[in-house]
Scaffold this active site. Structure first.
Site, PDB file in Angstrom:
ATOM      1  N   ARG A  87      70.326  24.063  68.883  1.00  0.00           N
ATOM      2  CA  ARG A  87      69.636  22.776  69.100  1.00  0.00           C
ATOM      3  C   ARG A  87      68.138  22.998  69.288  1.00  0.00           C
ATOM      4  O   ARG A  87      67.315  22.231  68.799  1.00  0.00           O
ATOM      5  CB  ARG A  87      70.223  22.043  70.323  1.00  0.00           C
ATOM      6  CG  ARG A  87      69.380  20.838  70.739  1.00  0.00           C
ATOM      7  CD  ARG A  87      70.128  19.825  71.587  1.00  0.00           C
ATOM      8  NE  ARG A  87      70.860  20.384  72.692  1.00  0.00           N
ATOM      9  CZ  ARG A  87      70.307  20.858  73.819  1.00  0.00           C
ATOM     10  NH1 ARG A  87      68.996  20.848  73.992  1.00  0.00           N
ATOM     11  NH2 ARG A  87      71.060  21.359  74.773  1.00  0.00           N
ATOM     12  N   TYR A 139      60.505  -0.267  56.776  1.00  0.00           N
ATOM     13  CA  TYR A 139      61.933  -0.045  56.536  1.00  0.00           C
ATOM     14  C   TYR A 139      62.735  -0.787  57.619  1.00  0.00           C
ATOM     15  O   TYR A 139      62.362  -0.766  58.800  1.00  0.00           O
ATOM     16  CB  TYR A 139      62.214   1.458  56.557  1.00  0.00           C
ATOM     17  CG  TYR A 139      63.671   1.803  56.615  1.00  0.00           C
ATOM     18  CD1 TYR A 139      64.542   1.375  55.626  1.00  0.00           C
ATOM     19  CD2 TYR A 139      64.190   2.546  57.674  1.00  0.00           C
ATOM     20  CE1 TYR A 139      65.893   1.682  55.686  1.00  0.00           C
ATOM     21  CE2 TYR A 139      65.525   2.865  57.739  1.00  0.00           C
ATOM     22  CZ  TYR A 139      66.380   2.427  56.746  1.00  0.00           C
ATOM     23  OH  TYR A 139      67.707   2.719  56.808  1.00  0.00           O
ATOM     24  N   ASP A 211      54.807   7.183  57.792  1.00  0.00           N
ATOM     25  CA  ASP A 211      56.087   7.493  57.162  1.00  0.00           C
ATOM     26  C   ASP A 211      55.799   7.769  55.688  1.00  0.00           C
ATOM     27  O   ASP A 211      55.450   6.866  54.930  1.00  0.00           O
ATOM     28  CB  ASP A 211      57.044   6.295  57.340  1.00  0.00           C
ATOM     29  CG  ASP A 211      58.439   6.576  56.802  1.00  0.00           C
ATOM     30  OD1 ASP A 211      58.561   7.384  55.856  1.00  0.00           O
ATOM     31  OD2 ASP A 211      59.405   5.982  57.305  1.00  0.00           O
ATOM     32  N   LYS A 236      65.674  11.508  51.297  1.00  0.00           N
ATOM     33  CA  LYS A 236      65.196  10.912  50.044  1.00  0.00           C
ATOM     34  C   LYS A 236      64.628  12.000  49.123  1.00  0.00           C
ATOM     35  O   LYS A 236      65.334  12.899  48.747  1.00  0.00           O
ATOM     36  CB  LYS A 236      64.177   9.819  50.354  1.00  0.00           C
ATOM     37  CG  LYS A 236      64.529   8.938  51.546  1.00  0.00           C
ATOM     38  CD  LYS A 236      65.838   8.183  51.382  1.00  0.00           C
ATOM     39  CE  LYS A 236      66.038   7.253  52.576  1.00  0.00           C
ATOM     40  NZ  LYS A 236      67.368   6.725  52.717  1.00  0.00           N
TER      41      LYS A 236
HETATM   42  N1  PLP Z   1      61.899   5.717  56.380  1.00  0.00           N
HETATM   43  C1  PLP Z   1      62.048   5.092  55.203  1.00  0.00           C
HETATM   44  C2  PLP Z   1      60.834   4.668  54.435  1.00  0.00           C
HETATM   45  C3  PLP Z   1      63.324   4.859  54.674  1.00  0.00           C
HETATM   46  O1  PLP Z   1      63.462   4.236  53.501  1.00  0.00           O
HETATM   47  C4  PLP Z   1      64.457   5.292  55.432  1.00  0.00           C
HETATM   48  C5  PLP Z   1      65.833   5.071  54.924  1.00  0.00           C
HETATM   49  O2  PLP Z   1      66.057   4.434  53.925  1.00  0.00           O
HETATM   50  C6  PLP Z   1      64.254   5.913  56.655  1.00  0.00           C
HETATM   51  C7  PLP Z   1      62.965   6.117  57.097  1.00  0.00           C
HETATM   52  C8  PLP Z   1      65.432   6.348  57.501  1.00  0.00           C
HETATM   53  O3  PLP Z   1      65.970   7.522  56.974  1.00  0.00           O
HETATM   54  P1  PLP Z   1      67.504   7.988  57.153  1.00  0.00           P
HETATM   55  O4  PLP Z   1      68.338   7.027  56.384  1.00  0.00           O
HETATM   56  O5  PLP Z   1      67.501   9.377  56.631  1.00  0.00           O
HETATM   57  O6  PLP Z   1      67.835   7.926  58.610  1.00  0.00           O
END
Ligand code: PLP
Length: 426
Positions: A87, A139, A211, A236
């Site tokens: 961890r 998101y 992000d 992604k």
């Molecule tokens: N940030 C963005 C721009 C996203 O599109 C997503 C998920 O679609 C996330 C964060 C969250 O990621 P995760 O689904 O891996 O938890």
């Protein structure tokens, strides 16, 4: 023929074996590790292949082994080999963290179990009583996390269009500690001028977190524009094969204190990523540049096709010269990426349903950034957790369809869309 003649000189243990066996634990030969210093100044394709990776000191494995162990032996009460518990730290995860930090140009990174847990790690840096500014069409999961933090911990949040810099200045309060930027945003592909927001935030003592999921470090490096934190859903593009969920938080160059804060927050929350998943993301990273080029080639072709289609009211893709922030995209990004959204004319639900049901190469699914093309309906999928009012403010109408363009032949994707749009119910 003597028995010895059958012995394979390549098999350790055979008398004919002609290599010197290096016992496990022997420090790596000079030369094995010598690439590490070269990587930061290498080209992007070279960085993607070599960042964080060097032959394993134990056996020379070219890919870092998956150290699938929860715990690590101490030699004595004062000595271990740098790891004690997975961890807190793990050699496979450390390789991925080094690679992501290097690609982002950051001080270091901490890898998390999902993109959402990366967001939670970053939000947990905020002291009690903080106020945060967030892009209006973030998101849906980010919106949900912020709203939870608002009700559970009293985090105050203002959603606004970060392209409106006067509105950003006006929204600041003495207790504003962070600006949450998603650029391009999901799903409307709106851009934020990172440098301009950083300038405003820095003068007021607030951090700017970006992000960077939609573009990846290959196409955008927020630290070059002054950001204080970079967050990823590695689920992604960084992994790119739709077989892992993961995330990363990256600390800015020269900021060891921030690196230590995000590492210990990841450890404290128990959100660190498993060694096996880290290995898969690390494998994905090697082709990141190649994949991003292919995604972008396809997205540009699809965007041009949709723009010219009579059944399409609007296309949101920063690579199109008529995108309202095309100039900013050219200045801030190294490319335009593989994500786009569009609005069908008279975007009634039955017309949307028809498009989703007719497409064959696009899979109707959440997520993005994989080698296969996906289609999503943000109002009922990725952004369903937003209130209808929040969706309205973000411009996410029922007619908006989001595409994640994979690496298939663009002509096949275009033919698929043409078939679906050409047969819409009146
Ligand atoms: N940030 C963005 C721009 C996203 O599109 C997503 C998920 O679609 C996330 C964060 C969250 O990621 P995760 O689904 O891996 O938890």
């Amino acid at each position: 023929m003597s028995d010895e003649a059958h012995l394979d000189p390549n098999v350790p243990g055979n008398p004919a074996y002609h290599f010197t066996i290096v016992p496990p634990g022997t420090p790596a030969r000079a030369g094995w590790a010598s690439r590490a210093g070269l990587v930061p100044s290498a080209g992007l394709a070279t960085q993607c292949v070599h960042a964080g990776v060097q032959p394993d000191p134990a056996y020379g494995a070219v890919m870092p082994p998956i150290y699938q162990s929860s715990t690590f032996a101490f030699r004595d009460l004062c000595t271990n080999a740098g790891y004690d518990y997975t961890r807190s730290g793990n050699p496979t995860r450390a390789a991925l963290e080094e690679a992501i930090a290097l690609l982002e140009g950051g001080q270091g990174a901490t890898c998390t179990s999902t993109g959402m847990s990366a967001i939670v790690v970053a939000l947990n840096l905020l002291p009690r009583g903080s106020h945060l500014l967030c892009t209006v069409d973030c998101y849906g999961g980010t919106f949900r996390a912020l709203e939870h933090a608002r009700s559970a911990y009293g985090l105050d949040v203002t959603y606004l269009d970060l392209a409106d810099l006067d509105a950003v200045r006006d929204a600041f309060r003495p207790e504003t500690r962070m600006v949450w930027v998603e650029t391009p945003s999901n799903p409307m592909l709106r851009l934020t001028d990172i440098r301009a927001v950083v300038e405003i935030a820095r003068a007021r003592g607030a951090l700017v977190a970006v992000d960077n999921t939609f573009l990846s470090p290959v196409l955008q490096r927020p630290f070059e524009h002054g950001a204080d934190l970079v967050v990823h859903s590695t689920t992604k593009y960084l992994n790119g094969h739709s077989d892992v969920v993961g995330g990363a938080v990256v600390a800015p160059p020269g900021n060891l204190a921030m690196l230590q804060r995000i590492q210990s927050m990841n450890n404290l929350l128990g959100t660190s990523q498993s060694p096996h998943d880290c290995f898969l993301v690390l494998r994905g990273l090697k082709t990141l540049l190649l994949r991003m080029r292919a995604h972008e080639l396809g997205a540009a072709a699809v965007a041009r096709f949709l723009e010219a289609h009579p059944a399409v009211a609007r296309v949101h893709y920063p690579g199109l010269p008529n995108h309202p922030q095309h100039a900013l995209a050219c200045a801030q990004q190294r490319g335009f990426g593989g994500m786009l959204s569009f609005e069908i004319r008279d975007g009634r639900r039955d017309r949307v349903d028809h498009v989703l049901a007719t497409l064959r190469w696009f899979t109707l699914a959440e997520s993005l950034g994989g080698v296969e093309s996906l289609v999503a309906h943000p109002a009922s999928m990725t952004h369903a957790s937003m209130t209808p009012e929040a969706r309205r403010r973000a411009g996410i109408t029922d007619g908006v369809i989001r595409l994640s363009i994979g690496i298939e032949d663009p002509a096949d994707l275009i033919a698929d869309l043409d078939r679906a749009l050409g047969s819409l119910p009146a």
